[in-house]
Design a protein around this motif. Structure first.
Motif, PDB file in Angstrom:
ATOM      1  N   SER B  51       0.827  -1.207   0.000  1.00  0.00           N
ATOM      2  CA  SER B  51       0.000   0.000   0.000  1.00  0.00           C
ATOM      3  C   SER B  51       0.865   1.263   0.000  1.00  0.00           C
ATOM      4  O   SER B  51       0.380   2.336   0.321  1.00  0.00           O
ATOM      5  CB  SER B  51      -0.945  -0.015   1.197  1.00  0.00           C
ATOM      6  N   ILE B  53       3.086   2.447   1.936  1.00  0.00           N
ATOM      7  CA  ILE B  53       3.435   3.144   3.177  1.00  0.00           C
ATOM      8  C   ILE B  53       4.880   2.876   3.538  1.00  0.00           C
ATOM      9  O   ILE B  53       5.578   3.732   4.066  1.00  0.00           O
ATOM     10  CB  ILE B  53       2.522   2.685   4.327  1.00  0.00           C
ATOM     11  N   ARG B  76      -1.922   4.249  -5.065  1.00  0.00           N
ATOM     12  CA  ARG B  76      -2.792   4.808  -4.027  1.00  0.00           C
ATOM     13  C   ARG B  76      -4.201   5.083  -4.528  1.00  0.00           C
ATOM     14  O   ARG B  76      -5.172   4.946  -3.790  1.00  0.00           O
ATOM     15  CB  ARG B  76      -2.194   6.104  -3.487  1.00  0.00           C
ATOM     16  N   ILE B  79      -6.215   1.681  -4.526  1.00  0.00           N
ATOM     17  CA  ILE B  79      -6.377   0.821  -3.359  1.00  0.00           C
ATOM     18  C   ILE B  79      -7.155   1.514  -2.255  1.00  0.00           C
ATOM     19  O   ILE B  79      -7.227   2.736  -2.183  1.00  0.00           O
ATOM     20  CB  ILE B  79      -5.008   0.381  -2.774  1.00  0.00           C
ATOM     21  N   MET B  81      -7.585   1.094   2.114  1.00  0.00           N
ATOM     22  CA  MET B  81      -6.804   0.489   3.197  1.00  0.00           C
ATOM     23  C   MET B  81      -7.574   0.632   4.495  1.00  0.00           C
ATOM     24  O   MET B  81      -8.054   1.711   4.823  1.00  0.00           O
ATOM     25  CB  MET B  81      -5.472   1.230   3.291  1.00  0.00           C
ATOM     26  N   PHE B  83      -6.616   0.108   8.277  1.00  0.00           N
ATOM     27  CA  PHE B  83      -5.482  -0.172   9.144  1.00  0.00           C
ATOM     28  C   PHE B  83      -5.924  -0.926  10.392  1.00  0.00           C
ATOM     29  O   PHE B  83      -7.108  -0.976  10.729  1.00  0.00           O
ATOM     30  CB  PHE B  83      -4.806   1.135   9.566  1.00  0.00           C
ATOM     31  N   THR B  86      -7.567   2.365  14.691  1.00  0.00           N
ATOM     32  CA  THR B  86      -8.465   3.298  14.011  1.00  0.00           C
ATOM     33  C   THR B  86      -7.694   4.489  13.449  1.00  0.00           C
ATOM     34  O   THR B  86      -6.732   4.970  14.039  1.00  0.00           O
ATOM     35  CB  THR B  86      -9.592   3.784  14.941  1.00  0.00           C
ATOM     36  N   THR B  87      -8.127   4.946  12.291  1.00  0.00           N
ATOM     37  CA  THR B  87      -7.533   6.134  11.679  1.00  0.00           C
ATOM     38  C   THR B  87      -8.632   7.141  11.348  1.00  0.00           C
ATOM     39  O   THR B  87      -8.510   7.926  10.425  1.00  0.00           O
ATOM     40  CB  THR B  87      -6.762   5.789  10.392  1.00  0.00           C
ATOM     41  N   LEU B  88      -9.720   7.073  12.133  1.00  0.00           N
ATOM     42  CA  LEU B  88     -10.820   8.015  11.917  1.00  0.00           C
ATOM     43  C   LEU B  88     -10.547   9.295  12.693  1.00  0.00           C
ATOM     44  O   LEU B  88      -9.788   9.291  13.650  1.00  0.00           O
ATOM     45  CB  LEU B  88     -12.123   7.396  12.422  1.00  0.00           C
ATOM     46  N   ASP B  89     -11.172  10.388  12.284  1.00  0.00           N
ATOM     47  CA  ASP B  89     -11.138  11.601  13.096  1.00  0.00           C
ATOM     48  C   ASP B  89     -12.326  11.512  14.039  1.00  0.00           C
ATOM     49  O   ASP B  89     -13.470  11.690  13.621  1.00  0.00           O
ATOM     50  CB  ASP B  89     -11.239  12.845  12.205  1.00  0.00           C
ATOM     51  N   HIS B 101     -12.779  11.984   3.105  1.00  0.00           N
ATOM     52  CA  HIS B 101     -12.065  10.953   2.349  1.00  0.00           C
ATOM     53  C   HIS B 101     -12.360  11.092   0.851  1.00  0.00           C
ATOM     54  O   HIS B 101     -11.451  11.085   0.031  1.00  0.00           O
ATOM     55  CB  HIS B 101     -12.478   9.568   2.845  1.00  0.00           C
ATOM     56  N   ARG B 148     -15.245   3.620   4.587  1.00  0.00           N
ATOM     57  CA  ARG B 148     -14.401   4.699   4.076  1.00  0.00           C
ATOM     58  C   ARG B 148     -13.381   4.172   3.072  1.00  0.00           C
ATOM     59  O   ARG B 148     -13.131   4.800   2.047  1.00  0.00           O
ATOM     60  CB  ARG B 148     -13.678   5.372   5.240  1.00  0.00           C
ATOM     61  N   ARG B 330      -5.360   5.110  24.574  1.00  0.00           N
ATOM     62  CA  ARG B 330      -6.175   6.007  23.749  1.00  0.00           C
ATOM     63  C   ARG B 330      -7.234   6.708  24.573  1.00  0.00           C
ATOM     64  O   ARG B 330      -7.654   7.794  24.260  1.00  0.00           O
ATOM     65  CB  ARG B 330      -6.871   5.215  22.642  1.00  0.00           C
TER      66      ARG B 330
END
Lengths: 257, 332
Positions: B51, B53, B76, B79, B81, B83, B86-89, B101, B148, B330
């Motif tokens: 991906s 990264i 990019r 694809i 991805m 993860f 979490t990579t949400l706001d 997004h 997303r 977190r």
């Protein structure tokens, strides 16, 4: 070519939009961030004017503090906006941005423009509140020029914040930045005292501080007085903003997730 | 383009540790492909390289026809991805996350609106779309991340441990979504997991990966079939006799030894039910007493055990602790 420009603008706008949405969601935090400078203005202003005299024998005028406090708010919230990249990394959102097919430089720029917008809004709020408290500004055009100064200095400090954040690997580092960078910047800027009659060692530090020129320019446009010539202040602020945008964008580009 | 993903001896080294060792795999368009292995096996590193990264130390990889190093931007675009963490706001709403997004991937306003409704419907989050993500449960967040990842119609979707840390019921739900989107959207899916059941239930083909190497690659059925029938576990009274017993079975040729552990011998035989008496009589004939016998169909656990000599679950505990720690930190 046009497509590339469109994508760049769209990236900047997207990052700006995100900052605005987050700003709007944290209204209570904004009120909190306005409280400190207002306490300074009210209590420090009252304390200073009853205890000190300005050179020449006049009593201290609290309105002297207003441009300094606006500068302080812009500095704090801009640095905060830049350094918030650390949080984006900590909470994962940075990965979402960095995996998107967009240029990192424009991501950083969008973040900067978003952060500076929130800084200017906060600076303007202080300006309005100070005026409601009886501080008089020189002219309306001066007020608009002051907003432009907030914008330029904000960009500089946000770039600095992004540059620092790109090099720090934990949020513990954030505290370090805040104590070792922002406080000295504020105290060494002439936000609270005139910079004309300082000892030599202090003068060097004050003149090496970009915030000094921001505060001086604000004081010039809002109150009509400044020690550093306004053209010099403006040139230095623009140079600082450009240099920091470049540095921040570059270091952000190298940042590892 | 023959393959959605094609790697050639792709390798990633961190200082003197080889995280991914010369892996060559190809994944067909529309396939649901699994990378199965314990924590630290190199699964995440592999999909990080695919991906774009992480950069490979050596070797090459193509994703949807584009080179991951030379054409990373095109990769990019093609694809999606999801993860591991979490990579949400989490200060924004689900819908806002999807909208941002879409903007980052250059979708126009009309397309975004339509697509947001589609992906929300797919993961059944439409009702909560306007709530702040902070108020979501772990399972909802994962669903939103999947939604997303699909926003921009990717050809290949990477899912890194999609059900890690979720309760069994939520896990089943996520499995259904993954199956549906593979069928309905026709998207090629590569997922990593250390849950045997997950790989078995979902994936059309599985690559078992251990210490950066692929130790086996096939359909789950074929992997299990290759073990050669049912798994019989024998518990010996005296563990010292294990070698002797294994020798007997080897010579006799009636069973394959899979592994031996803690006084237990795992063997596979065809028609296990009918073979048990024979197996036991061989043991008692040699004077080895057996305390317990069990018979079951082989699982991927046995496959893993067979190829690596270790059970995958042995490697789990530390990881679960880590996840717990991450979640706690977190919350602060």
């Amino acid at each position: 070519m046009k497509k590339k420009v469109d994508r760049a603008l769209q990236t900047i706008y997207t990052m700006w939009l995100r900052e605005m949405l987050r700003f709007w969601r944290s209204k209570s935090r904004i009120i909190g961030s306005l409280a400190t400078p207002l306490f300074f203005l009210v209590f420090l202003g009252a304390g200073f004017s009853s205890s000190f005299q300005v050179a020449g024998g006049r009593p201290f005028d609290p309105s002297y503090l207003a441009p300094g406090l606006i500068g302080m708010v812009v500095l704090f919230s801009s640095m905060m906006g830049g350094v918030s990249i650390i949080w984006d990394r900590e909470f994962g959102f940075l990965k979402e941005i960095l995996i998107a097919p967009v240029s990192r430089f424009f991501v950083a720029l969008g973040k900067a423009v978003g952060g500076v917008t929130t800084s200017v809004i906060q600076g303007v709020l202080i300006m309005i509140i100070a005026s409601l408290m009886g501080i008089e500004y020189k002219s309306l055009s001066g007020v608009f020029a002051a907003i432009a100064i907030m914008f330029i200095s904000g960009i500089g400090f946000i770039g600095l914040g992004i540059a620092v954040a790109s090099r720090i690997d934990s949020h513990e580092g954030f505290q370090m930045v805040m104590s070792f960078l922002t406080m000295p910047l504020v105290l060494l800027s002439g936000a609270f005292f005139p910079i004309s009659k300082l000892p030599a060692w202090l003068t060097v530090l004050v003149y090496a501080n970009p915030l000094t020129y921001g505060v001086e320019a604000l004081r010039y446009f809002l109150l009509g007085e400044s020690i550093i010539p306004i053209s010099r202040s403006i040139i230095i602020l623009i140079a600082f903003a450009l240099a920091m945008t470049f540095l921040g964008g570059k270091l952000f580009g190298k940042m590892k997730v | 383009m023959l393959y959605a993903i094609e790697t050639e001896e792709i390798t990633k080294r961190f200082d003197d540790i080889v995280a991914v060792n010369k892996i060559s795999i190809s994944v067909k368009p529309g396939e649901l492909f699994g990378l199965l292995g314990p924590n630290g096996a190199g699964k995440t590193t592999l999909i990080s390289m695919l991906s774009t990264i992480a950069e490979p130390t050596s070797g090459t990889a193509k994703v949807w026809g584009f080179d991951v190093e030379k054409e990373s931007s095109s990769v990019r675009e093609n694809i999606g991805m999801v993860f591991q963490g979490t990579t949400l706001d989490d200060r924004l709403t689900g819908r806002e996350n999807l909208d941002l997004h879409g903007r980052l991937y250059g979708l126009d306003g009309k397309t975004r609106k339509k697509r947001i409704e589609e992906v929300l419907a797919l993961v059944e989050l439409a009702e909560r779309a306007d709530s702040i993500v902070k108020t979501y449960s772990g399972g909802m967040m994962r669903r939103l991340e999947i939604a997303r990842g699909l926003m921009h119609h990717p050809h290949v979707l990477f899912l890194d441990e999609p059900t890690l840390g979720l309760d069994p019921q939520t896990r089943n739900h996520i499995w259904e979504y993954i199956k549906i989107l593979n069928k309905v959207e026709g998207v090629t899916i590569v997922l990593t997991t250390h849950y045997m059941e997950e790989a078995d239930h979902l994936c059309e083909r599985i690559a078992i990966i251990d210490h950066g190497d692929i130790v086996a690659l096939d359909t789950p059925e074929a992997l299990k079939d290759r073990l050669g029938g049912d798994v019989i576990t024998l518990q010996l009274e005296n563990p010292d006799n294990i070698s002797k017993l294994c020798d007997i079975y080897d010579k006799n040729g009636c069973a394959r030894i899979v592994s031996r552990q803690n006084g237990e011998v795992f063997i596979t035989v065809k028609n296990g039910e009918h073979q048990i008496p024979h197996i036991l009589s061989l043991a008692s004939g040699a004077g080895i007493s057996i305390l317990a016998v069990s018979l079951r169909k082989p699982t991927l656990d046995d496959v893993f055990l067979h190829h690596t000599g270790r059970a995958i679950r042995d490697t789990r505990a530390s990881e679960v602790e880590q996840v717990g720690f991450k979640i706690r930190s977190r919350r602060k």
